[in-house]
Design a protein around this motif. Structure first.
Motif, short mmCIF file in Angstrom:
data_model
loop_
_atom_site.label_atom_id
_atom_site.label_comp_id
_atom_site.label_asym_id
_atom_site.label_seq_id
_atom_site.Cartn_x
_atom_site.Cartn_y
_atom_site.Cartn_z
N ALA A 59 -56.60 -12.08 52.86
CA ALA A 59 -56.68 -13.13 52.44
C ALA A 59 -55.76 -14.46 52.24
O ALA A 59 -56.08 -15.52 52.87
N GLU A 63 -55.27 -18.04 54.53
CA GLU A 63 -55.44 -18.94 53.84
C GLU A 63 -53.51 -20.21 54.17
O GLU A 63 -54.11 -21.64 54.77
N GLU A 255 -63.86 -16.65 49.51
CA GLU A 255 -63.11 -16.93 50.46
C GLU A 255 -63.22 -17.62 51.61
O GLU A 255 -62.40 -18.41 52.22
#
Length: 273
Positions: A59, A63, A255
């Motif tokens: 994750a 990003e 997310e």
């Protein structure tokens, strides 16, 4: 840039106030860095928790790709077929014996490319020594578990193409769209009362009005269980962890929404330039 990226990565992982070393490797075609970091937070005076580090790392990487304008890649839990783990590769190298998980994936791939309906799919799997288990997960999701050579694998552990929705989308296998209808079919099959009238109907592609596809609603994280062998990931179903799975799944969805918003902002800035 590499130092800044590494620092941002550690921050996203929660490794903030601790010593670390970043080493750049250029000895392969793929220029990359290795990060060695401590686990003791010098500011808080306690160990940084390492639960689900693998998924947090992916994750964080997604990003950073958006923030630094890097090529976007797909996280492992969105892939049709999940690759073998390092443990499986080492097992095959050290013993010369194939890992069970990729063997099962190959078998399912072969069977799913030769059948058109869920009944045929289950029949062919049973002939090949694979037992399929079908059970509801929540009110709108149907979970599949494959039992092969004494080991249990959830569909999400194998990849998106092995979930019920994945079998429809990627393999073209017809099955009821509604979760209740799927369970009615399964219970009828278990009782040995299936007939032409209970053959699963061809499912239509789910649109946005009906919500997310079922594969996206399945637990994205492997369910811890009793370890079966050195070359397999933990499997099993622990009812006590279902609530935690739901919370983790919701966190992952949040997310994903943040990542998509960041991508839109990045594209807008690029267009302005």
């Amino acid at each position: 840039m590499r130092a800044a990226t590494a620092s941002d990565y550690l921050d996203k992982m929660g490794y903030t106030h601790l010593p670390y070393v970043v080493v750049r490797h250029t000895d392969t075609d793929h220029d990359h860095v290795h990060i060695v970091a401590g686990r003791f937070d010098l500011d808080k005076g306690k160990r940084v928790p390492g639960d689900w580090d693998h998924y947090k790392a992916e994750a964080a990487a997604r990003e950073l790709e958006v923030e630094y304008g890097l090529p976007l890649t797909v996280s492992s839990w969105y892939k049709e077929r999940k690759p073998p783990t390092v443990g499986m590769i080492r097992h095959e190298r050290d013993t010369g014996q194939p890992a069970v998980k990729p063997e099962l994936q190959d078998l399912i791939d072969d069977v799913s490319n030769q059948v058109d309906s869920l009944n045929e799919f289950v029949d062919r799997l049973e002939e090949a020594g694979v037992e399929l288990h079908v059970k509801p997960i929540g009110e709108t999701t149907i979970g599949l578990t494959y039992h092969f050579k004494g080991l249990y694998f959830s569909a999400s552990q194998l990849g998106r193409a092995y979930t019920l929705n994945g079998l429809r989308t990627f393999r073209g296998i017809a099955s009821p769209q509604d979760s209740a209808a799927v369970m009615d079919w399964w219970e009828g099959r278990q009782r040995g009362q299936e007939s032409e009238s209970t053959e699963p109907e061809l499912a239509q592609v789910q649109n946005e009005e009906h919500g997310q596809p079922e594969s996206e609603l399945e637990p994205e994280f492997p369910t811890p269980a009793q370890p079966a062998s050195q070359n397999q990931e933990p499997t099993g179903v622990d009812p006590a962890l279902k609530e935690l799975e739901v919370q983790q799944r919701q966190a992952q969805e949040d997310e994903d929404q943040k990542r998509k918003a960041q991508q839109r902002r990045q594209r807008s800035r690029q267009m302005e330039l």
